[in-house]
Design a protein around this motif. Structure first.
Motif, PDB file in Angstrom:
ATOM      1  N   ILE A  98      33.229   4.662  31.123  1.00 30.47           N
ATOM      2  CA  ILE A  98      32.066   4.616  30.700  1.00 30.47           C
ATOM      3  C   ILE A  98      32.184   4.357  29.210  1.00 30.47           C
ATOM      4  CG2 ILE A  98      30.034   6.149  29.875  1.00 30.47           C
ATOM      5  CD1 ILE A  98      30.607   7.895  32.320  1.00 30.47           C
ATOM      6  N   VAL A  99      31.366   3.274  28.738  1.00 25.95           N
ATOM      7  CA  VAL A  99      31.279   2.845  27.304  1.00 25.95           C
ATOM      8  C   VAL A  99      30.824   4.164  26.502  1.00 25.95           C
ATOM      9  CG1 VAL A  99      30.633   1.277  25.581  1.00 25.95           C
ATOM     10  CG2 VAL A  99      31.238   0.410  27.889  1.00 25.95           C
ATOM     11  N   MET A 100      31.582   4.711  25.828  1.00 25.12           N
ATOM     12  CA  MET A 100      31.181   5.672  24.792  1.00 25.12           C
ATOM     13  C   MET A 100      31.010   5.462  23.460  1.00 25.12           C
ATOM     14  SD  MET A 100      34.650   7.926  25.291  1.00 25.12           S
ATOM     15  CE  MET A 100      34.143   9.543  24.734  1.00 25.12           C
ATOM     16  N   ARG A 101      31.501   4.244  22.936  1.00 28.37           N
ATOM     17  CA  ARG A 101      31.342   3.691  21.845  1.00 28.37           C
ATOM     18  C   ARG A 101      31.384   2.226  21.657  1.00 28.37           C
ATOM     19  NH1 ARG A 101      33.955   7.012  16.712  1.00 28.37           N
ATOM     20  NH2 ARG A 101      32.129   6.247  15.696  1.00 28.37           N
ATOM     21  N   ARG A 102      30.707   1.574  20.859  1.00 22.76           N
ATOM     22  CA  ARG A 102      30.578  -0.125  21.002  1.00 22.76           C
ATOM     23  C   ARG A 102      30.411  -0.285  19.499  1.00 22.76           C
ATOM     24  NH1 ARG A 102      26.684  -3.985  21.411  1.00 22.76           N
ATOM     25  NH2 ARG A 102      27.101  -5.778  23.082  1.00 22.76           N
ATOM     26  N   ARG A 103      31.205  -1.388  19.112  1.00 17.16           N
ATOM     27  CA  ARG A 103      30.942  -2.022  17.881  1.00 17.16           C
ATOM     28  C   ARG A 103      31.038  -3.532  17.822  1.00 17.16           C
ATOM     29  NH1 ARG A 103      34.096  -3.118  13.295  1.00 17.16           N
ATOM     30  NH2 ARG A 103      36.208  -2.460  14.334  1.00 17.16           N
ATOM     31  N   VAL A 104      30.289  -4.328  17.282  1.00 14.74           N
ATOM     32  CA  VAL A 104      30.277  -5.768  17.026  1.00 14.74           C
ATOM     33  C   VAL A 104      30.819  -5.886  15.685  1.00 14.74           C
ATOM     34  CG1 VAL A 104      28.983  -7.836  17.163  1.00 14.74           C
ATOM     35  CG2 VAL A 104      28.188  -5.921  18.786  1.00 14.74           C
ATOM     36  N   TYR A 125      20.570  12.712  22.554  1.00 19.27           N
ATOM     37  CA  TYR A 125      21.187  13.624  23.220  1.00 19.27           C
ATOM     38  C   TYR A 125      22.578  12.705  23.627  1.00 19.27           C
ATOM     39  CZ  TYR A 125      17.056  16.704  22.705  1.00 19.27           C
ATOM     40  OH  TYR A 125      16.123  17.374  22.104  1.00 19.27           O
ATOM     41  N   ALA A 126      22.184  11.626  24.415  1.00 14.18           N
ATOM     42  CA  ALA A 126      23.473  11.061  24.882  1.00 14.18           C
ATOM     43  C   ALA A 126      24.366  10.388  23.933  1.00 14.18           C
ATOM     44  CB  ALA A 126      22.895   9.931  25.793  1.00 14.18           C
ATOM     45  N   HIS A 127      24.050   9.874  22.739  1.00 14.48           N
ATOM     46  CA  HIS A 127      24.812   9.734  21.816  1.00 14.48           C
ATOM     47  C   HIS A 127      25.504  11.038  21.080  1.00 14.48           C
ATOM     48  CE1 HIS A 127      25.968   7.593  18.126  1.00 14.48           C
ATOM     49  NE2 HIS A 127      25.222   6.327  18.746  1.00 14.48           N
ATOM     50  N   LEU A 128      24.870  12.069  20.919  1.00 11.02           N
ATOM     51  CA  LEU A 128      25.622  13.441  20.799  1.00 11.02           C
ATOM     52  C   LEU A 128      26.962  13.585  21.389  1.00 11.02           C
ATOM     53  CD1 LEU A 128      26.097  15.874  18.736  1.00 11.02           C
ATOM     54  CD2 LEU A 128      24.367  17.103  20.167  1.00 11.02           C
ATOM     55  N   LEU A 129      26.625  13.655  22.746  1.00 11.47           N
ATOM     56  CA  LEU A 129      27.539  13.832  23.819  1.00 11.47           C
ATOM     57  C   LEU A 129      28.578  12.984  23.908  1.00 11.47           C
ATOM     58  CD1 LEU A 129      25.061  15.018  26.819  1.00 11.47           C
ATOM     59  CD2 LEU A 129      26.689  16.579  25.627  1.00 11.47           C
ATOM     60  N   SER A 130      28.428  11.699  23.633  1.00 15.36           N
ATOM     61  CA  SER A 130      29.295  10.738  23.624  1.00 15.36           C
ATOM     62  C   SER A 130      30.264  10.791  22.309  1.00 15.36           C
ATOM     63  CB  SER A 130      28.759   9.263  23.671  1.00 15.36           C
ATOM     64  OG  SER A 130      28.127   9.041  24.643  1.00 15.36           O
ATOM     65  N   GLU A 131      29.713  11.025  21.270  1.00 13.46           N
ATOM     66  CA  GLU A 131      30.748  11.263  19.955  1.00 13.46           C
ATOM     67  C   GLU A 131      31.451  12.448  20.150  1.00 13.46           C
ATOM     68  OE1 GLU A 131      30.275  11.380  15.133  1.00 13.46           O
ATOM     69  OE2 GLU A 131      28.402  11.077  16.187  1.00 13.46           O
ATOM     70  N   LEU A 132      30.842  13.514  20.637  1.00  9.95           N
ATOM     71  CA  LEU A 132      31.448  14.712  20.776  1.00  9.95           C
ATOM     72  C   LEU A 132      32.774  14.569  21.782  1.00  9.95           C
ATOM     73  CD1 LEU A 132      31.654  17.810  19.941  1.00  9.95           C
ATOM     74  CD2 LEU A 132      30.197  18.298  22.004  1.00  9.95           C
ATOM     75  N   ALA A 133      32.629  14.020  22.928  1.00 14.48           N
ATOM     76  CA  ALA A 133      33.616  13.640  23.575  1.00 14.48           C
ATOM     77  C   ALA A 133      34.516  12.828  23.223  1.00 14.48           C
ATOM     78  CB  ALA A 133      33.013  13.052  25.126  1.00 14.48           C
ATOM     79  N   ASP A 134      34.245  11.750  22.483  1.00 11.84           N
ATOM     80  CA  ASP A 134      35.090  10.718  21.807  1.00 11.84           C
ATOM     81  C   ASP A 134      36.025  11.568  20.882  1.00 11.84           C
ATOM     82  OD1 ASP A 134      36.305   8.693  20.945  1.00 11.84           O
ATOM     83  OD2 ASP A 134      34.719   7.945  19.561  1.00 11.84           O
ATOM     84  N   THR A 135      35.336  12.494  20.027  1.00  9.75           N
ATOM     85  CA  THR A 135      36.125  13.512  19.083  1.00  9.75           C
ATOM     86  C   THR A 135      37.206  14.232  19.782  1.00  9.75           C
ATOM     87  OG1 THR A 135      34.317  13.250  17.488  1.00  9.75           O
ATOM     88  CG2 THR A 135      35.777  14.823  17.243  1.00  9.75           C
ATOM     89  N   LEU A 136      36.655  14.871  20.895  1.00 11.58           N
ATOM     90  CA  LEU A 136      37.247  16.073  21.440  1.00 11.58           C
ATOM     91  C   LEU A 136      38.801  15.644  22.361  1.00 11.58           C
ATOM     92  CD1 LEU A 136      34.713  18.352  22.829  1.00 11.58           C
ATOM     93  CD2 LEU A 136      36.298  18.896  21.027  1.00 11.58           C
TER      94      LEU A 136
END
Length: 246
Positions: free
Chosen positions: A11-17, A91-102
């Motif tokens: 699953i794409v949890m972060r994306r940057r161009v 909410y989805a963005h918060l969960l993604s950043e939290l998972a990415d950090t953890l």
């Protein structure tokens, strides 16, 4: 990845161009977290596949000289289009950043992927995405080993604390706290969330007027234990009408 080429599903949890038109993505997969680059991706078919929260299958190529694997091909395996809705996206963005950090590469891989994927599905489909996010945020923290201290005062160690810890997001006894105690329902949630199943927690949601105190406790605990999570800012007005950390 031990070999230079590998196929992964995640699953794409972060994306940057990048200014060059490349897409850098962070994927959470059952094998761990992967960071990869799709070169020239914004000008090709991968632009629509490698979107945030998409479940994708990717073919990766890693050279010894590169820190990032290259996405050679990608296919869309699943999408949750409702996550783009304004009432769900923060909410989805918060969960993604939290998972990415953890979670780091290789840590709690399969469990982290299943929990994170389930959290996104819940935010997408459930009628109460706020409650899903509160429950699943605490579950992600618990999986990573970050469990708030709720049975003993986080300052003096006294038994059965029931008041907010405004600095650490845990619980204080009445002697150590200058704030009124948590209402019984909120206190029970804070004490039991690491132990109860997701289903049991979802079947007994807190009333909405009890949730701002839980959001404040969660934000402070994450900030102290893990570090700043920028997505709290996206919840301004979505939860309490003010910044969660205010």
């Amino acid at each position: 990845m031990k070999s230079r080429s590998a196929n992964r599903s995640g699953i794409v949890m972060r994306r940057r161009v990048t200014p060059a038109g490349d897409i850098i993505v962070t994927l959470l997969t059952p094998q761990g977290k992967i960071k990869a680059i799709a070169r020239g991706g914004v000008r090709g078919p991968q632009a629509s596949r490698l979107n945030l929260f998409h479940h994708v299958g990717v073919q990766l190529y890693q050279t010894p000289q590169s820190d990032l694997a290259t996405v050679q091909q990608s296919i869309l395996e699943g999408a949750l289009p409702k996550l783009s809705e304004p009432e769900r996206h923060p909410y989805a963005h918060l969960l993604s950043e939290l998972a990415d950090t953890l979670f780091q590469e290789g840590e709690f891989s399969a469990q982290a992927f299943e929990l994170y994927a389930g959290a996104l599905r819940g935010v997408s489909h459930h009628h109460d995405p706020e409650w899903v996010t509160l429950v699943m945020s605490y579950k992600l923290l618990a999986l990573a080993g970050f469990v708030p201290r709720t049975r003993h005062c986080s300052r003096c160690g006294a038994d059965d604390p029931n008041s907010p810890d405004p600095l650490g997001g845990q619980l204080l006894c009445r002697m150590c706290s200058t704030q009124p105690p948590h209402p019984p329902e909120r206190l029970e949630f804070l004490r039991e969330v690491p132990r109860r199943s997701v289903r049991a927690l979802m079947d007994a949601p807190l009333p909405r007027d009890q949730r701002p105190g839980v959001w404040r406790a969660l934000e402070r605990f994450v900030t102290v234990q893990i570090g700043a999570v920028q997505s709290w800012r996206s919840l301004v007005g979505a939860v309490t009408g003010e910044a969660v950390g205010a």
